[in-house]
Design a protein around this motif. Structure first.
Motif, PDB file in Angstrom:
ATOM      1  N   VAL A  61     -16.965  26.506  33.263  1.00 28.04           N
ATOM      2  CA  VAL A  61     -17.503  26.713  31.920  1.00 28.04           C
ATOM      3  C   VAL A  61     -18.143  25.410  31.455  1.00 28.04           C
TER       4      VAL A  61
ATOM      5  N   GLU B 148     -17.822  31.527  39.632  1.00 28.12           N
ATOM      6  CA  GLU B 148     -18.751  31.919  38.577  1.00 28.12           C
ATOM      7  C   GLU B 148     -19.021  30.746  37.643  1.00 28.12           C
TER       8      GLU B 148
ATOM      9  N   THR C 140     -20.458  29.847  33.567  1.00 25.16           N
ATOM     10  CA  THR C 140     -20.806  30.303  32.219  1.00 25.16           C
ATOM     11  C   THR C 140     -21.147  29.090  31.363  1.00 25.16           C
TER      12      THR C 140
ATOM     13  N   VAL D  84     -13.471  33.863  26.849  1.00 25.60           N
ATOM     14  CA  VAL D  84     -14.212  33.877  28.111  1.00 25.60           C
ATOM     15  C   VAL D  84     -13.257  33.626  29.274  1.00 25.60           C
TER      16      VAL D  84
END
Length: 286
Positions: free
Chosen positions: A224, A253, A255, A276
């Motif tokens: 993140v 991932e 973000t 999140v």
């Protein structure tokens, strides 16, 4: 001379015992420099409301409160990335279930290290500091770390940020009044060693600031990034993601949180970031 074995504080042992007795999926929250474990209190409550059990260990010798930290800042000196990783691993090993890990800043590096050791069921690395293999060092990050790196003697000291330094490195994306509140409520001194370790990680093959990335026991990982972060800018976070994405066994991932700075875990928008991470963890562990 025999080293004293690592052991949790009484408060940490209570959290471990509570987690094990609950039978619930534990989530371990790892703070970074210039904060204490209390910076995770609202996150812990949110995750527990969602059915998890929270464990919020400190770093070795962390004071119990911000007030105690201000009264004795030198206690933070001398803690390296390896020291803190070993301490967090000791906490995790006492849990009956493999936890999910959530870390911020240098905590974001630590959770990657722990995940690389096969100790995480799912990992969220929020605005992680740079580690070995993460090449970008943007000018904003160098300026944010400047209060420590400018003086080599700070490597073995505890360094307290001035408000202006905290404002630039942490709280640049919130109004000045809120930045002042965050500084007064959360900021404590931090060990200089991790910043030097991160700065020289890519020229020191034996650095402690490195994480195994490709193992088949790493677990899923989310990186993140706060769009406006000075301490760990987008380039560092995205390079971290790209390095971790080499793992072929688990999803990795990325973000980015628009309009957010390094204080995104503690400022007035903390819940958006927490959700999140909660959603990510919830996709892989219950």
């Amino acid at each position: 001379m025999t080293e004293t074995p690592l052991a949790p504080t009484p408060g940490e042992q209570e959290e471990i015992d509570r987690a094990n007795a609950s039978g619930k999926q534990p989530v371990v929250f790892v703070h970074g420099l210039w904060l204490l474990d209390s910076s995770w209190d609202r996150w812990a409550a949110l995750f527990e409301d969602a059915g998890y059990v929270a464990v919020t260990p400190g770093w070795p010798d962390d004071p119990l409160s911000v007030e105690e930290a201000h009264a004795n800042p030198d206690v933070f000196a001398g803690k390296s990335v390896g020291d803190v990783a070993a301490y967090q691993q000791m906490i995790i090993k006492r849990l009956d279930r493999k936890p999910a890990l959530v870390g911020h800043s240098f905590g974001g590096v630590l959770v990657q290290i722990l995940a690389g050791r096969g100790l995480s069921a799912a990992t969220c690395a929020i605005d992680p500091a740079p580690s070995r293999g993460v090449l970008p060092l943007p000018l904003a990050a160098l300026k944010a770390a400047g209060p420590v790196l400018a003086n080599p003697a700070n490597r073995h000291r505890a360094v307290t940020l001035t408000f202006d330094q905290f404002r630039y490195g942490f709280a640049n994306a919130v109004p000045e009044e809120e930045a002042r509140e965050l500084y007064d409520q959360y900021h404590v001194a931090g060990s200089g060693i991790p910043l030097f370790q991160a700065a020289f990680a890519n020229i020191n093959p034996n650095t402690e600031a490195k994480a195994a990335k490709t193992g088949d026991d790493r677990g899923p990982m989310l990186v993140v990034s706060g769009e406006l972060d000075h301490q760990a800018p987008h380039a560092i976070a995205y390079a971290t993601y790209e390095a971790q994405q080499r793992n072929a066994h688990f999803p990795t991932e990325f973000t980015e949180m628009p309009g957010r700075g390094h204080s995104l875990t503690i400022d007035s928008g903390w819940e958006e970031v927490a959700r999140v991470c909660l959603d990510f963890v919830g996709r892989f562990v219950k």
